[in-house]
Design an enzyme around this catalytic site. Sequence first.
Site, PDB file in Angstrom:
ATOM      1  N   ASP A 121       0.818  -1.212   0.000  1.00 38.98           N
ATOM      2  CA  ASP A 121       0.000   0.000   0.000  1.00 38.98           C
ATOM      3  C   ASP A 121       0.858   1.270   0.000  1.00 38.98           C
ATOM      4  O   ASP A 121       1.765   1.420   0.821  1.00 38.98           O
ATOM      5  CB  ASP A 121      -0.927  -0.006   1.220  1.00 38.98           C
ATOM      6  N   GLU A 163      -7.131  -4.651 -11.104  1.00 46.44           N
ATOM      7  CA  GLU A 163      -6.204  -3.534 -11.318  1.00 46.44           C
ATOM      8  C   GLU A 163      -6.989  -2.239 -11.552  1.00 46.44           C
ATOM      9  O   GLU A 163      -6.576  -1.157 -11.152  1.00 46.44           O
ATOM     10  CB  GLU A 163      -5.315  -3.840 -12.523  1.00 46.44           C
TER      11      GLU A 163
HETATM   12 NI    NI Z   1      -0.689   0.123 -14.724  1.00 45.79          NI
END
Ligand code: NI
Length: 141
Positions: A82, A128
């Site tokens: 993170d 993503e």
């Molecule tokens: Ni990317």
Amino acid sequence: MKPKVYVTRKFHFSASHRVYNPMWSDEENKIIFGKCSNPGGHGHNYELEVTVAGSPDTHTGYVIDIGKLKEMIEKEVIEQLDHRNLNTDVPFLQGRIPSSENLIVALWDHIACLLPPEVELVRLRLWETPRNCFEYYGEKL
Ligand code: NI
């Protein structure tokens, strides 16, 4: 025979990456990876779904204590990702192009060895973007 139940917990992290092959020139990288190889990198808000399977325990009714699973993965995995640069900051990604494909495979080994023996890791799903999703079941070709 005991019932086999699948339990999924979802995690979130934000990280940056630059998708490029250091063996190639910036021009070659641009041809293959387009804007994903821009030298300054870019960020994603990732979602990671971790699915484990096992049989509900006779005493607790749990396959796994999700609270404990959450704490363990937050501490051992999410904190390492993170607000990091995936090209430079994450030890278990060193030497790999930080595509979501490579990230999910690296995460598999990292997460599998954290789990208690009574449960098995059966699926990782890495978002993503809200539209691009990567899945891994630990299989090899
Ligand atoms: Ni990317």
